[in-house]
Design a protein around this motif. Structure first.
Motif, mmCIF file in Angstrom:
data_model
loop_
_atom_site.group_PDB
_atom_site.id
_atom_site.type_symbol
_atom_site.label_atom_id
_atom_site.label_comp_id
_atom_site.label_asym_id
_atom_site.label_seq_id
_atom_site.Cartn_x
_atom_site.Cartn_y
_atom_site.Cartn_z
ATOM 1 N N GLY A 112 -2.219 4.820 -6.478
ATOM 2 C CA GLY A 112 -3.579 5.298 -6.203
ATOM 3 C C GLY A 112 -3.604 6.805 -6.031
ATOM 4 N N ALA A 113 -2.670 7.345 -5.240
ATOM 5 C CA ALA A 113 -2.592 8.796 -5.031
ATOM 6 C C ALA A 113 -1.140 9.168 -4.762
ATOM 7 C CB ALA A 113 -3.452 9.208 -3.838
ATOM 8 N N LEU A 114 -0.703 10.236 -5.417
ATOM 9 C CA LEU A 114 0.665 10.725 -5.195
ATOM 10 C C LEU A 114 0.577 11.886 -4.202
ATOM 11 C CD1 LEU A 114 3.666 10.594 -5.960
ATOM 12 C CD2 LEU A 114 3.173 12.144 -7.857
ATOM 13 N N LEU B 178 7.446 13.431 2.453
ATOM 14 C CA LEU B 178 7.687 12.618 3.656
ATOM 15 C C LEU B 178 7.909 13.564 4.834
ATOM 16 C CD1 LEU B 178 10.277 9.999 2.326
ATOM 17 C CD2 LEU B 178 7.826 9.656 2.723
ATOM 18 N N ASN B 179 7.514 13.114 6.045
ATOM 19 C CA ASN B 179 7.852 13.932 7.215
ATOM 20 C C ASN B 179 9.218 13.492 7.771
ATOM 21 O OD1 ASN B 179 7.473 11.686 8.848
ATOM 22 N ND2 ASN B 179 5.482 12.355 9.634
ATOM 23 N N ASP B 180 9.629 14.073 8.893
ATOM 24 C CA ASP B 180 10.968 13.796 9.434
ATOM 25 C C ASP B 180 11.141 12.341 9.864
ATOM 26 O OD1 ASP B 180 11.538 16.393 8.985
ATOM 27 O OD2 ASP B 180 11.220 17.053 11.072
ATOM 28 N N HIS B 181 10.031 11.617 10.063
ATOM 29 C CA HIS B 181 10.126 10.201 10.449
ATOM 30 C C HIS B 181 9.928 9.273 9.261
ATOM 31 C CE1 HIS B 181 10.053 11.622 14.553
ATOM 32 N NE2 HIS B 181 9.001 12.358 14.230
ATOM 33 N N GLY B 182 9.906 9.829 8.072
ATOM 34 C CA GLY B 182 9.761 8.991 6.875
ATOM 35 C C GLY B 182 8.327 8.572 6.606
ATOM 36 N N TYR B 183 7.359 9.218 7.266
ATOM 37 C CA TYR B 183 5.948 8.910 6.991
ATOM 38 C C TYR B 183 5.421 9.830 5.890
ATOM 39 C CZ TYR B 183 5.367 5.408 10.514
ATOM 40 O OH TYR B 183 5.463 4.225 11.215
ATOM 41 N N ILE B 184 4.507 9.274 5.100
ATOM 42 C CA ILE B 184 3.950 10.040 3.975
ATOM 43 C C ILE B 184 2.951 11.070 4.504
ATOM 44 C CG2 ILE B 184 2.681 9.897 1.801
ATOM 45 C CD1 ILE B 184 3.746 7.025 1.491
ATOM 46 N N VAL B 185 3.031 12.286 3.946
ATOM 47 C CA VAL B 185 2.151 13.400 4.314
ATOM 48 C C VAL B 185 1.291 13.791 3.101
ATOM 49 C CG1 VAL B 185 2.086 15.799 5.116
ATOM 50 C CG2 VAL B 185 3.940 14.278 5.888
ATOM 51 N N PRO B 186 -0.061 13.808 3.192
ATOM 52 C CA PRO B 186 -0.842 13.512 4.396
ATOM 53 C C PRO B 186 -0.936 12.022 4.708
ATOM 54 C CG PRO B 186 -2.300 14.068 2.570
ATOM 55 C CD PRO B 186 -0.896 14.287 2.078
ATOM 56 N N GLY B 187 -0.781 11.137 3.744
ATOM 57 C CA GLY B 187 -0.705 9.698 3.971
ATOM 58 C C GLY B 187 -1.895 9.117 4.701
ATOM 59 N N LEU B 188 -1.625 8.028 5.419
ATOM 60 C CA LEU B 188 -2.684 7.382 6.209
ATOM 61 C C LEU B 188 -2.129 6.750 7.478
ATOM 62 C CD1 LEU B 188 -1.985 4.274 5.468
ATOM 63 C CD2 LEU B 188 -3.565 4.612 3.591
ATOM 64 N N CYS C 196 0.986 0.477 -5.738
ATOM 65 C CA CYS C 196 0.885 0.979 -4.365
ATOM 66 C C CYS C 196 -0.311 1.919 -4.289
ATOM 67 C CB CYS C 196 2.161 1.685 -3.926
ATOM 68 S SG CYS C 196 2.531 3.165 -4.860
ATOM 69 N N ILE C 197 -0.868 2.039 -3.103
ATOM 70 C CA ILE C 197 -2.065 2.875 -2.951
ATOM 71 C C ILE C 197 -1.665 4.335 -2.758
ATOM 72 C CG2 ILE C 197 -4.119 3.273 -1.518
ATOM 73 C CD1 ILE C 197 -4.285 0.249 -1.136
ATOM 74 N N ILE C 198 -0.651 4.577 -1.919
ATOM 75 C CA ILE C 198 -0.190 5.953 -1.708
ATOM 76 C C ILE C 198 1.324 6.005 -1.893
ATOM 77 C CG2 ILE C 198 0.021 7.837 -0.034
ATOM 78 C CD1 ILE C 198 -2.646 7.132 1.028
ATOM 79 N N ALA C 199 1.777 7.005 -2.640
ATOM 80 C CA ALA C 199 3.219 7.175 -2.867
ATOM 81 C C ALA C 199 3.649 8.581 -2.487
ATOM 82 C CB ALA C 199 3.550 6.927 -4.341
ATOM 83 N N ALA C 200 4.886 8.682 -2.018
ATOM 84 C CA ALA C 200 5.525 9.989 -1.825
ATOM 85 C C ALA C 200 6.383 10.253 -3.059
ATOM 86 C CB ALA C 200 6.407 9.950 -0.585
ATOM 87 N N PRO C 201 6.566 11.523 -3.418
ATOM 88 C CA PRO C 201 7.410 11.840 -4.581
ATOM 89 C C PRO C 201 8.820 11.246 -4.439
ATOM 90 C CG PRO C 201 6.265 13.810 -3.797
ATOM 91 C CD PRO C 201 5.964 12.731 -2.806
ATOM 92 N N GLU C 202 9.336 11.218 -3.208
ATOM 93 C CA GLU C 202 10.687 10.679 -2.973
ATOM 94 C C GLU C 202 10.759 9.194 -3.367
ATOM 95 O OE1 GLU C 202 8.821 12.493 -0.935
ATOM 96 O OE2 GLU C 202 10.011 13.801 0.349
ATOM 97 N N GLY C 203 9.726 8.435 -3.004
ATOM 98 C CA GLY C 203 9.700 7.000 -3.321
ATOM 99 C C GLY C 203 9.553 6.764 -4.806
ATOM 100 N N LEU C 204 8.721 7.585 -5.433
ATOM 101 C CA LEU C 204 8.525 7.426 -6.877
ATOM 102 C C LEU C 204 9.843 7.692 -7.612
ATOM 103 C CD1 LEU C 204 6.817 7.010 -9.381
ATOM 104 C CD2 LEU C 204 6.062 9.398 -9.217
ATOM 105 N N PRO D 4 0.807 -1.233 0.000
ATOM 106 C CA PRO D 4 0.000 0.000 0.000
ATOM 107 C C PRO D 4 0.834 1.275 0.000
ATOM 108 C CG PRO D 4 -0.742 -1.517 1.726
ATOM 109 C CD PRO D 4 0.498 -2.100 1.132
ATOM 110 N N MET D 5 2.057 1.238 0.587
ATOM 111 C CA MET D 5 2.800 2.479 0.790
ATOM 112 C C MET D 5 4.156 2.474 0.086
ATOM 113 S SD MET D 5 0.480 3.691 2.679
ATOM 114 C CE MET D 5 0.943 5.201 3.488
ATOM 115 N N LEU D 6 4.447 3.555 -0.646
ATOM 116 C CA LEU D 6 5.776 3.776 -1.226
ATOM 117 C C LEU D 6 6.274 5.081 -0.601
ATOM 118 C CD1 LEU D 6 7.876 2.945 -3.478
ATOM 119 C CD2 LEU D 6 6.650 4.509 -4.983
#
Ligand SMILES: O=P(O)(O)OC[C@H]1O[C@H](OP(=O)(O)OP(=O)(O)O)[C@H](O)[C@@H]1O
Ligand SMILES: O=c1cc[nH]c(=O)[nH]1
Ligand SMILES: [Mg+2]
Length: 209
Positions: free
Chosen positions: A182-184, A188-198, A159-167, A132-134
């Motif tokens: 699914g959605a770009l 990423l935030n400082d902890h490597g989580y996708i923003v807004p993400g899930l 993947c369902i949600i991707a960050a530009p960095e992962g792509l 689900p997550m990139l």
């Protein structure tokens, strides 16, 4: 260069909106991840080869189209990728399923491998890797490299949600792999989580947090 496809289908966008909400519980989250995977599989299999087949309807003989019988496999990246398997198999029930176990070290964000079991004839199959997550892209890049090291050549990544960095990381490491998103998202935030993400997809699917 392989293609990058960002899903615009309203059903996919609607369901992604729901799984982003922090008050969507595990049961609904899991169900919608499965439904999104099924809809994405429909897009990702758009170019499967067809062949002519002679059949008889109750009225007459005719020629119909059937899948050419190309061998397929679905490979989830554990754990969160498991949430997409049933949706994929609903569309391509004859596919075999391989498993790649990777978790992201929370400090270094580097992927750590802990499991790999693939169909014996994996190198002859067209493989759909699902997660689900990139985010940084580390996990997907490593999983696809593991498949290539075993001789797999025909690979798609969903993947369902991707960050530009992962792509960007995926395009640089595996320019031959088609990517379905699914959605770009924004970043990423400082902890490597996708923003807004899930949030953490694995924890939300399995209710572990
Ligand atoms: O692009 P990356 O920066 O590598 O991050 C994405 C990875 O992180 C998550 O897995 P996680 O490590 O949380 O494992 P889990 O599925 O077991 O929860 C997610 O499901 C991806 O596999
Ligand atoms: O936002 C993120 C990043 C990595 N893994 C997740 O599950 N979510
Ligand atoms: Mg996780």
């Amino acid at each position: 260069m392989a293609k990058v496809m960002i899903m615009e289908h309203p059903l996919i966008q609607h369901k992604i909106g729901w799984i982003r909400k922090s008050d969507t519980g595990s049961r609904d989250f899991r169900e919608m991840v499965g439904e999104i995977a099924m809809l994405m599989c429909y897009e990702a299999t758009r170019n499967l080869e067809l062949e002519d087949i002679e059949i008889e309807t109750p009225i007459c003989a005719t020629t119909v189209k059937g899948l050419k019988g190309k061998k397929l496999a679905v490979v989830p990246i554990l754990r969160a990728g498991l949430g997409m398997v049933d949706g994929m198999l609903a569309m391509i029930p004859a596919a075999k399923v391989g498993h790649i176990g990777l978790y992201r070290d929370p400090k270094t964000l580097e992927p750590v491998e802990y499991y790999c079991k693939l169909p014996e004839d994996c190198s002859e199959r067209e493989v759909f890797v699902v997660d689900p997550m990139l985010a940084t892209g580390g996990s997907a890049v490593a999983a696809i490299q593991m498949l290539k090291d075993k001789g797999v050549r025909n690979i798609h990544f969903l993947c369902i949600i991707a960050a530009p960095e992962g792509l960007e990381a995926m395009k640089a490491a595996h320019p031959d792999v088609d990517i379905y998103i699914g959605a770009l998202d924004e970043k990423l935030n400082d902890h490597g989580y996708i923003v807004p993400g899930l949030g953490d997809a694995g924890d939300r699917i399995f209710g572990t947090k």
